[in-house]
Design a protein around this motif. Structure first.
Motif, PDB file in Angstrom:
ATOM      1  N   GLU A 118      17.289 -40.494  34.899  1.00 61.71           N
ATOM      2  CA  GLU A 118      17.593 -39.443  33.941  1.00 61.71           C
ATOM      3  C   GLU A 118      16.311 -38.844  33.375  1.00 61.71           C
ATOM      4  O   GLU A 118      16.380 -37.945  32.538  1.00 61.71           O
ATOM      5  CB  GLU A 118      18.483 -39.995  32.826  1.00 61.71           C
ATOM      6  CG  GLU A 118      17.821 -41.005  31.890  1.00 61.71           C
ATOM      7  CD  GLU A 118      17.807 -42.435  32.453  1.00 61.71           C
ATOM      8  OE1 GLU A 118      17.864 -42.601  33.682  1.00 61.71           O
ATOM      9  OE2 GLU A 118      17.709 -43.380  31.638  1.00 61.71           O
ATOM     10  N   GLN A 119      15.153 -39.316  33.826  1.00 61.72           N
ATOM     11  CA  GLN A 119      13.905 -38.822  33.263  1.00 61.72           C
ATOM     12  C   GLN A 119      13.281 -37.762  34.157  1.00 61.72           C
ATOM     13  O   GLN A 119      13.568 -37.690  35.344  1.00 61.72           O
ATOM     14  CB  GLN A 119      12.969 -40.004  33.042  1.00 61.72           C
ATOM     15  CG  GLN A 119      13.678 -41.092  32.216  1.00 61.72           C
ATOM     16  CD  GLN A 119      12.758 -42.011  31.479  1.00 61.72           C
ATOM     17  OE1 GLN A 119      11.599 -42.152  31.830  1.00 61.72           O
ATOM     18  NE2 GLN A 119      13.277 -42.640  30.440  1.00 61.72           N
ATOM     19  N   THR A 161      26.090 -41.173  28.581  1.00 59.77           N
ATOM     20  CA  THR A 161      24.985 -40.451  27.948  1.00 59.77           C
ATOM     21  C   THR A 161      23.728 -40.510  28.806  1.00 59.77           C
ATOM     22  O   THR A 161      22.907 -39.614  28.752  1.00 59.77           O
ATOM     23  CB  THR A 161      24.651 -41.012  26.537  1.00 59.77           C
ATOM     24  OG1 THR A 161      24.195 -42.363  26.643  1.00 59.77           O
ATOM     25  CG2 THR A 161      25.872 -40.947  25.627  1.00 59.77           C
ATOM     26  N   ARG A 162      23.576 -41.562  29.610  1.00 62.28           N
ATOM     27  CA  ARG A 162      22.399 -41.631  30.472  1.00 62.28           C
ATOM     28  C   ARG A 162      22.422 -40.488  31.489  1.00 62.28           C
ATOM     29  O   ARG A 162      21.470 -39.719  31.615  1.00 62.28           O
ATOM     30  CB  ARG A 162      22.327 -42.968  31.227  1.00 62.28           C
ATOM     31  CG  ARG A 162      21.041 -43.098  32.047  1.00 62.28           C
ATOM     32  CD  ARG A 162      21.049 -44.308  32.955  1.00 62.28           C
ATOM     33  NE  ARG A 162      21.813 -44.109  34.163  1.00 62.28           N
ATOM     34  CZ  ARG A 162      21.379 -43.439  35.230  1.00 62.28           C
ATOM     35  NH1 ARG A 162      20.197 -42.891  35.239  1.00 62.28           N
ATOM     36  NH2 ARG A 162      22.150 -43.302  36.292  1.00 62.28           N
ATOM     37  N   ILE A 163      23.524 -40.362  32.202  1.00 64.94           N
ATOM     38  CA  ILE A 163      23.626 -39.300  33.202  1.00 64.94           C
ATOM     39  C   ILE A 163      23.553 -37.930  32.531  1.00 64.94           C
ATOM     40  O   ILE A 163      22.949 -36.995  33.052  1.00 64.94           O
ATOM     41  CB  ILE A 163      24.932 -39.475  34.011  1.00 64.94           C
ATOM     42  CG1 ILE A 163      24.757 -40.664  34.966  1.00 64.94           C
ATOM     43  CG2 ILE A 163      25.268 -38.209  34.777  1.00 64.94           C
ATOM     44  CD1 ILE A 163      25.855 -40.802  35.985  1.00 64.94           C
ATOM     45  N   ALA A 164      24.144 -37.840  31.347  1.00 63.04           N
ATOM     46  CA  ALA A 164      24.158 -36.559  30.630  1.00 63.04           C
ATOM     47  C   ALA A 164      22.810 -36.244  29.991  1.00 63.04           C
ATOM     48  O   ALA A 164      22.671 -35.250  29.283  1.00 63.04           O
ATOM     49  CB  ALA A 164      25.263 -36.555  29.581  1.00 63.04           C
ATOM     50  N   ALA A 165      21.817 -37.097  30.233  1.00 57.93           N
ATOM     51  CA  ALA A 165      20.463 -36.818  29.761  1.00 57.93           C
ATOM     52  C   ALA A 165      19.604 -36.274  30.900  1.00 57.93           C
ATOM     53  O   ALA A 165      18.400 -36.102  30.748  1.00 57.93           O
ATOM     54  CB  ALA A 165      19.838 -38.090  29.181  1.00 57.93           C
ATOM     55  N   SER A 166      20.208 -36.017  32.031  1.00 57.76           N
ATOM     56  CA  SER A 166      19.460 -35.516  33.190  1.00 57.76           C
ATOM     57  C   SER A 166      18.959 -34.099  32.931  1.00 57.76           C
ATOM     58  O   SER A 166      19.451 -33.410  32.049  1.00 57.76           O
ATOM     59  CB  SER A 166      20.356 -35.542  34.433  1.00 57.76           C
ATOM     60  OG  SER A 166      20.812 -36.859  34.680  1.00 57.76           O
ATOM     61  N   ASP A 167      17.998 -33.692  33.719  1.00 57.93           N
ATOM     62  CA  ASP A 167      17.308 -32.417  33.509  1.00 57.93           C
ATOM     63  C   ASP A 167      18.261 -31.207  33.501  1.00 57.93           C
ATOM     64  O   ASP A 167      18.933 -30.921  34.498  1.00 57.93           O
ATOM     65  CB  ASP A 167      16.258 -32.240  34.608  1.00 57.93           C
ATOM     66  CG  ASP A 167      15.400 -31.020  34.374  1.00 57.93           C
ATOM     67  OD1 ASP A 167      14.680 -30.996  33.375  1.00 57.93           O
ATOM     68  OD2 ASP A 167      15.499 -30.066  35.175  1.00 57.93           O
ATOM     69  N   PRO A 168      18.316 -30.479  32.384  1.00 58.58           N
ATOM     70  CA  PRO A 168      19.275 -29.363  32.246  1.00 58.58           C
ATOM     71  C   PRO A 168      19.077 -28.233  33.258  1.00 58.58           C
ATOM     72  O   PRO A 168      20.055 -27.694  33.777  1.00 58.58           O
ATOM     73  CB  PRO A 168      19.023 -28.846  30.820  1.00 58.58           C
ATOM     74  CG  PRO A 168      18.375 -29.965  30.092  1.00 58.58           C
ATOM     75  CD  PRO A 168      17.579 -30.713  31.121  1.00 58.58           C
TER      76      PRO A 168
END
Lengths: 314, 314
Positions: free
Chosen positions: A130-131, A227-234
């Motif tokens: 996710e980073q 929330t981890r997956i939903a923190a992926s690069d927009p």
């Protein structure tokens, strides 16, 4: 060290994937020279500070000059414009590739600009976190993961073989398929899962009956995984959905159809339908672990929380 | 060791939660005697083999005799029948509790059977893994997690305080709220997330255009995260959906409404709507990490895959 696979590797874009490729190219001796290009000065400085390459360029056209392997590591929405920009500077016989999560649209955007003197071998490593950014890359990102190549019909088999060797050199398994099939597969194993993760996090944030602070505090009961997956690069993910529209809409329709069936089972108290599905899905988890695609440890092997308390409240 | 909180703790059911409670009660000196009851002989034998308790019972009514703290650690659908069974054997002044993921329905099932001489303090620890059974328990399961108490109006405050102390003794934070609010909160942070995870895994398994083997092989691109949650105990989760029907249907309706909006944005190429949501959800991930409810490590700190390959294929 044996001869490197490539003389000069040009990485256009140096985020999570680009930086992980740079580390692999260096450590595993896959290229003699690593040229890194990115448009943002801060990102390029960061890449240089991390020592990811041998030369650093704000202009992609500079990086690709004399390169025998060029990989676009940018959001899929940028592939067309960059290809147009670098095309006149590509060396004859060079291999051009990418790492985009969508293949049909990327090929449609890139292929028209490429001179016939270069080989085009689109690729997609199914790996990530996710980073994002050049500091997010690491050597093992591709280890035992799969990379999919989608060479258009008529691509030189020798070029495909060299790209395959490159990805194997990064520790990845390699499979070849059509761009169309790739986009269907990815819609279900990656794009729709990301969409529903983004969506549930958004839904939870917008409730008026449950506060956002409650959602965060009590997230260990399931929500936090999403929330981890939903923190992926927009930017990357916006482009994925815009460019793999048809396959995503098709898979999303099936997802919603199935969800409506579960909703009906809940409404009418049909426990058997629920129990049967929940048993079937358990078996698929076992298959994923047996295939070496996830850890068998509970909770992904997350370390247990430390003893400090977040505070108690009666 | 200081005086234990309770003289005799009866754990009815010895799965993941029951066994983790037994380990905490023992290690942290929360009960002098731990009586374990479960209906299945093999499970009881396993619990005994693991040394989880001081006495082992196939009959719940035997375990609760003389207990000052009784915790039902069974799927919520079984709470009513067990309460009816143990009610005549409960000691006056005993505290009866549970660990169910749904509180309204559990209270409705349990309360009518309980004699007025006992204190009823329903509880729900928001902690778990995808594994089940007495061997799945571990000491740190509740550390820095939250447990929610939902005592009905008029419950003796001293009993509530003792249950709170018990959960704190297990390393948990404690919050008190109404059963109704609990069920709404859990619907969005736990029940609907589980439902959509089960659902996407089912959808993926049923496709005719993408094989199940492809879904498994390429699962590291997002799908695998959902398979973990979808490997949770089928009986427990069937009961959750059947007993928290109204709140789940309400939250599910909102989820579907929001998903339809995203679907429309994809269909019409509205990148801004997607980008805005994807940026907003990223912030919520940061809040979850800051609240100590998840690790900041990429990919939940999963260990990188080992070097062995699953095989390559051109």
């Amino acid at each position: 060290m044996s001869e490197p696979l490539f003389e000069r590797l040009a990485l256009i874009g140096i985020g999570l994937i680009g930086s992980s490729l740079a580390l692999n190219a260096r450590t595993n001796g896959l290229a003699r020279h690593i040229a890194i290009a990115t448009r943002r000065k801060e990102t390029l400085d960061k890449a240089e500070e991390l020592g990811l390459g041998d030369s650093y360029h704000l202009e992609a056209s500079e990086a690709v000059a004399d390169a025998d392997f060029v990989i676009l590591c940018v959001p899929v929405g940028s592939c067309g414009a960059i290809t147009r920009e670098i095309a006149p500077h590509l060396k004859a016989g060079a291999i051009v590739s990418d790492v985009g999560s969508v293949k049909g649209a990327v090929i449609a955007q890139m292929a028209p600009h490429l001179p016939s003197s270069v080989h085009f071998v689109p690729a997609h490593p199914l790996a990530g976190t996710e980073q994002s950014g050049p500091q997010a890359g690491f050597l093992e990102l591709f280890t035992n993961r799969w990379s999919i190549l989608t060479p258009p019909e008529g691509t030189d088999p020798a070029a495909v073989t060299r790209v395959e060797a490159f990805w194997q050199g990064c520790g990845s398994n390699v499979e070849t398929m059509t761009a169309e099939h790739h986009d269907l597969v990815l819609a279900i194993v990656s794009h729709v899962p990301h969409l529903i993760a983004y969506n549930i996090v958004g839904t939870a944030a917008d409730l008026e009956t449950v506060t956002q602070s409650e959602v965060v505090k009590f997230s260990a009961s399931g929500f936090r995984d999403f929330t981890r997956i939903a923190a992926s690069d927009p930017t990357m993910w916006r482009d994925v959905f815009l460019t793999n529209r048809d396959a995503v809409l098709e898979m999303l329709a099936r997802f919603s159809e199935d969800l409506a069936t579960l909703q009906r089972a809940i409404r009418w108290g049909d426990g058997d339908t629920l129990f049967d599905l929940f048993t079937r899905t358990r078996a698929i988890r076992r298959n994923v672990i047996e295939a070496g695609q996830d850890t068998a440890k509970p909770n992904f092997g997350r370390e247990p929380a430390s003893g400090e308390r977040a505070g108690t409240k009666g």
